[in-house]
Design an enzyme around this catalytic site. Structure first.
Site, PDB file in Angstrom:
ATOM      1  N   HIS A 113      -5.561   6.856  10.678  1.00  0.00           N
ATOM      2  CA  HIS A 113      -4.380   6.968   9.811  1.00  0.00           C
ATOM      3  C   HIS A 113      -4.678   6.730   8.334  1.00  0.00           C
ATOM      4  O   HIS A 113      -3.799   6.891   7.497  1.00  0.00           O
ATOM      5  CB  HIS A 113      -3.296   6.013  10.263  1.00  0.00           C
ATOM      6  CG  HIS A 113      -3.405   4.609   9.715  1.00  0.00           C
ATOM      7  ND1 HIS A 113      -4.554   3.855   9.785  1.00  0.00           N
ATOM      8  CD2 HIS A 113      -2.495   3.837   9.080  1.00  0.00           C
ATOM      9  CE1 HIS A 113      -4.336   2.682   9.224  1.00  0.00           C
ATOM     10  NE2 HIS A 113      -3.115   2.640   8.781  1.00  0.00           N
ATOM     11  N   GLY A 114      -5.893   6.316   7.992  1.00  0.00           N
ATOM     12  CA  GLY A 114      -6.171   6.036   6.584  1.00  0.00           C
ATOM     13  C   GLY A 114      -7.589   5.528   6.418  1.00  0.00           C
ATOM     14  O   GLY A 114      -8.434   5.701   7.300  1.00  0.00           O
ATOM     15  N   ALA A 115      -7.823   4.893   5.282  1.00  0.00           N
ATOM     16  CA  ALA A 115      -9.168   4.433   4.994  1.00  0.00           C
ATOM     17  C   ALA A 115      -9.469   3.087   5.665  1.00  0.00           C
ATOM     18  O   ALA A 115     -10.572   2.848   6.149  1.00  0.00           O
ATOM     19  CB  ALA A 115      -9.348   4.308   3.483  1.00  0.00           C
ATOM     20  N   PHE A 142       3.022   4.382  -1.514  1.00  0.00           N
ATOM     21  CA  PHE A 142       2.806   5.139  -2.742  1.00  0.00           C
ATOM     22  C   PHE A 142       3.504   6.489  -2.685  1.00  0.00           C
ATOM     23  O   PHE A 142       3.903   6.965  -1.613  1.00  0.00           O
ATOM     24  CB  PHE A 142       1.313   5.353  -2.998  1.00  0.00           C
ATOM     25  CG  PHE A 142       0.624   6.174  -1.934  1.00  0.00           C
ATOM     26  CD1 PHE A 142       0.720   7.551  -1.916  1.00  0.00           C
ATOM     27  CD2 PHE A 142      -0.129   5.545  -0.948  1.00  0.00           C
ATOM     28  CE1 PHE A 142       0.090   8.301  -0.934  1.00  0.00           C
ATOM     29  CE2 PHE A 142      -0.758   6.294   0.047  1.00  0.00           C
ATOM     30  CZ  PHE A 142      -0.644   7.675   0.048  1.00  0.00           C
ATOM     31  N   MET A 161      -6.322   5.312  -3.977  1.00  0.00           N
ATOM     32  CA  MET A 161      -5.695   6.069  -5.058  1.00  0.00           C
ATOM     33  C   MET A 161      -6.704   6.641  -6.060  1.00  0.00           C
ATOM     34  O   MET A 161      -6.319   7.416  -6.932  1.00  0.00           O
ATOM     35  CB  MET A 161      -4.671   5.206  -5.790  1.00  0.00           C
ATOM     36  CG  MET A 161      -5.226   3.981  -6.432  1.00  0.00           C
ATOM     37  SD  MET A 161      -3.883   3.045  -7.206  1.00  0.00           S
ATOM     38  CE  MET A 161      -4.668   1.431  -7.346  1.00  0.00           C
ATOM     39  N   ASN A 221       0.811  -1.220   0.000  1.00  0.00           N
ATOM     40  CA  ASN A 221       0.000   0.000   0.000  1.00  0.00           C
ATOM     41  C   ASN A 221       0.848   1.277   0.000  1.00  0.00           C
ATOM     42  O   ASN A 221       0.321   2.367   0.171  1.00  0.00           O
ATOM     43  CB  ASN A 221      -0.977   0.006   1.185  1.00  0.00           C
ATOM     44  CG  ASN A 221      -0.273  -0.016   2.522  1.00  0.00           C
ATOM     45  OD1 ASN A 221       0.953  -0.100   2.589  1.00  0.00           O
ATOM     46  ND2 ASN A 221      -1.036   0.041   3.596  1.00  0.00           N
ATOM     47  N   PRO A 262      -4.319   9.509   4.325  1.00  0.00           N
ATOM     48  CA  PRO A 262      -4.475   9.116   2.916  1.00  0.00           C
ATOM     49  C   PRO A 262      -5.671   8.192   2.718  1.00  0.00           C
ATOM     50  O   PRO A 262      -5.959   7.341   3.564  1.00  0.00           O
ATOM     51  CB  PRO A 262      -3.162   8.397   2.598  1.00  0.00           C
ATOM     52  CG  PRO A 262      -2.607   7.968   3.910  1.00  0.00           C
ATOM     53  CD  PRO A 262      -3.133   8.921   4.938  1.00  0.00           C
ATOM     54  N   GLY A 263      -6.334   8.381   1.577  1.00  0.00           N
ATOM     55  CA  GLY A 263      -7.407   7.465   1.210  1.00  0.00           C
ATOM     56  C   GLY A 263      -6.900   6.496   0.167  1.00  0.00           C
ATOM     57  O   GLY A 263      -5.713   6.179   0.122  1.00  0.00           O
ATOM     58  N   HIS A 289       4.071   7.784   1.093  1.00  0.00           N
ATOM     59  CA  HIS A 289       3.703   6.822   2.126  1.00  0.00           C
ATOM     60  C   HIS A 289       4.671   5.648   2.065  1.00  0.00           C
ATOM     61  O   HIS A 289       4.701   4.903   1.081  1.00  0.00           O
ATOM     62  CB  HIS A 289       2.272   6.314   1.889  1.00  0.00           C
ATOM     63  CG  HIS A 289       1.815   5.286   2.882  1.00  0.00           C
ATOM     64  ND1 HIS A 289       1.045   4.206   2.533  1.00  0.00           N
ATOM     65  CD2 HIS A 289       2.027   5.169   4.209  1.00  0.00           C
ATOM     66  CE1 HIS A 289       0.792   3.477   3.600  1.00  0.00           C
ATOM     67  NE2 HIS A 289       1.379   4.034   4.630  1.00  0.00           N
TER      68      HIS A 289
END
Lengths: 137, 477
Positions: free
Chosen positions: B400-402, B201, B377, B199, B374-375, B231
């Site tokens: 921290h994210g989705a 990026f 892409m 994951n 971050p979500g 990330h």
């Protein structure tokens, strides 16, 4: 080559495998094949060279994790990708002769961070041995 | 697992069996069924069994099944009765996110997105192995492990101003390279300045919406401005340090009589030799990860300057902030009315210190620490700001994210027969990847909608929405 096999199980974040064989040694060998299948997407590997490894476990389950992490290290860092093994168990120790491809980093298409203790089990009976292992990818 | 509804954003897992504290899960009524689908709630309860845990075992709305701790888990431990657990940090130590803001507008890059994506892909090493252009000797690696991001800046890879806006200023104190195995060093040495796979990026985006103009101005975020997000973590070095530590901590747990509901939670008392050694090794991995993101920042600045034929100064790309997702830290928090030193574990969670905290960089101190979320892409990511409520309730922590929704195999099945690259391009997102399989595993619907996640944090008052970022060019490992 022992009888037995492995199959992927669904896991939200990572990869889980069920391993089975008639003996504990067979389950350990199937674990190696599951790791190599993951790393190489099932590439056919040639037994060009051999390596010997030793692993000391706290118990049988811990030994399974350490064995697979030894394989992961050999693959990712040294580029030695085993396709065949002979395993000897002694108490909670393991000695194995591995045969596989050398300098084969380019065959690796998926990275594995580690074999984990998450959801780990190894059951050995007179009739069969069965284990579950989760790989952090 | 029993959930007791506290309010619209909070659910309590009551104490059962050997739990020492209740669980506290941030979620909505709509999200709860999906949370119940995996075993992360049981993991919240398992963490509550650990000695010295304070107040709650906490899970953020992006929670999902992890190792030992759930991803999205936060727990703080009493200095004298508590423990340090590698499972509370994870394999990818200091996996984290860095956000940069540019002077460019979306209009100035929209015609060059394919070139930019290609340049980032060529310049920022990614994918399996992902060997970097940076070659480190053994002694240089030791310097990276103790100096963190400042090592990279000192070697011409970055700006001195970058360091002022990184969590811990990009260097965790207490690292000791002698506590890190040669195996870990062998895994990490070729990888400094590489994304890795999965994951991780590098993403060019733009500020699509501002929710809090005051905080956005403090963070230097303007509507329509181009941003860059990186990330990644500590690569093979961190994975091996975690692996090494688990072996030792399993013995330590037995030695200190710590009963474990899950072996992956193995731990040692905070002042034990085992915990001190792990902390020193972990801090080294944290510094490696800070340096890793710093080197990639340098590579990305070079790539954009070359592609756009502009000077780095005219492009900007100043660091907004750099947050850790997987970490254990000594922090001072108010416990039962007293200011106390506690060890906070964040496993797939972000620090979210509120306004006025001395550890928040001076330019942001009035508005709270930037929280980078971050979500996936294909959709969007968010910038939030930490709050005083987070200090009181979550040890200054946020999501921290989705959070994944589909397993990797489910995602691959969902991607079969589709041209994901074209689908994303049709949405205006150019994707370059080392592996088509990675893009399939990371397809947008494999993740929860990160908007739902941040709305819970915002509604609960833990971290407030500042800005929304939309991706335009993405490099995946």
């Amino acid at each position: 080559m022992t009888d037995g096999g492995y199959r992927a199980l669904e896991h939200t974040a990572d990869l889980a495998f069920e391993l089975w064989a008639t003996t504990e040694e067979g389950v350990l060998e199937q674990g190696m094949h599951a790791v190599l299948h993951t790393l190489t997407a099932g590439a056919e590997l040639k037994p060009e060279a051999s390596r010997e490894v030793e692993v000391q476990g706290l118990d049988s389950e811990d030994r399974l994790v350490r064995w697979l992490n030894e394989i992961i290290f050999l693959c990712l860092v040294e580029g030695f990708l085993p396709c065949d093994t002979e395993i000897v168990l002694d108490g909670t120790d393991l000695r194995a002769k591995l045969r596989g491809e050398v300098e084969a980093h380019e065959r690796i298409v998926t990275e594995i961070k580690s074999a984990t203790y998450h959801g780990l089990f190894l059951h050995v009976s007179e009739a069969e041995a069965r284990a579950q292992i989760v790989l952090d990818v | 697992m029993k959930f007791e509804r506290v309010d619209d954003y909070r659910f309590r897992i009551p104490i059962e069996g050997g739990m020492r504290v209740p669980g506290l899960v941030f979620a909505s009524d709509a999200m709860l069924p999906s949370i119940r689908e995996d075993k992360s709630p049981e993991q919240v309860a398992n963490v509550a069994h650990l000695p010295g845990i304070l107040r709650h075992s906490i899970a953020m709305p992006d929670m999902h099944w992890g190792y030992g701790f759930p991803i999205g888990g936060v727990a703080a431990f009493d200095e004298y009765e508590g423990v340090l657990s590698p499972g509370g940090v994870g394999y990818d130590i200091n996996c984290g996110v860095r956000l940069l803001r540019s002077k460019l507008t979306r209009e100035q890059v929209v015609g060059s997105l394919e070139d930019i994506a290609t340049a980032l892909y060529r310049t920022v090493p990614c994918g399996v192995g992902g060997k970097s252009r940076v070659r480190l000797s053994r002694s240089e690696l030791d310097d990276v492990l103790t100096q963190g991001a400042s090592w990279a800046v000192g070697h011409g890879m970055g700006r001195a101003s970058d360091l002022a806006v990184l969590e811990e200023n990009g260097c965790m104190q207490g690292a000791n390279p002698d506590k890190i195995s040669e195996r870990a060093k062998d895994r990490g040495r070729p990888q400094l300045g590489s994304l890795g796979s999965g994951n991780h990026f590098c993403e060019l985006g733009y500020v699509a919406e501002i929710y809090d103009p005051v905080a956005a101005a403090a963070f230097g975020l303007e509507q329509g401005r181009v941003t860059l997000m990186i990330h990644s973590g500590s690569r093979g070095l961190g994975h091996q340090i975690c692996d090494d530590a688990l072996h030792r901590m399993l013995k330590a747990s037995a030695k200190y009589g710590i009963e474990l509901p899950d072996r992956q939670l193995c731990a040692a008392p905070l002042h034990s030799p085992e915990a001190r050694d792990y902390f020193a090794a972990m801090a080294g991995a944290i510094n490696f990860a800070f340096a890793n993101r710093q080197v990639m920042t340098h590579f990305a600045r070079e790539a954009l300057a070359d592609t756009l034929k502009r000077s780095e100064a005219s492009i900007g790309l100043e660091v907004v902030y750099d947050v850790c997702h997987n970490i254990a830290k000594w922090e001072t928090h108010v416990v039962e009315g007293e200011s106390r030193r506690v060890c906070v574990h964040r496993k797939g969670a972000t620090r979210a210190f509120g306004p006025g905290h001395p550890d928040v960089p001076e330019p942001y101190r009035q508005v709270g620490q930037p929280v980078l979320v971050p979500g996936d892409m294909g959709r969007y990511s968010y910038v939030l700001a930490g709050t005083e409520r987070a200090m009181q309730e979550t040890w200054g922590s946020s999501c921290h994210g989705a959070g994944r929704r589909l397993s990797r195999n489910q995602a691959k099945r969902a991607a079969q027969g589709r041209s994901l690259f074209r689908e994303l391009r049709d949405q205006g997102v150019f994707v370059m990847a080392d592996s088509k399989a990675t893009v399939a595993e990371e397809l947008p619907e494999a993740y929860k909608d990160v908007a739902d996640v941040v709305d819970i944090m915002d509604g609960a008052g833990i971290a407030t929405k500042v800005a929304k970022l939309i991706p335009m060019a993405v490099v995946k490992g």
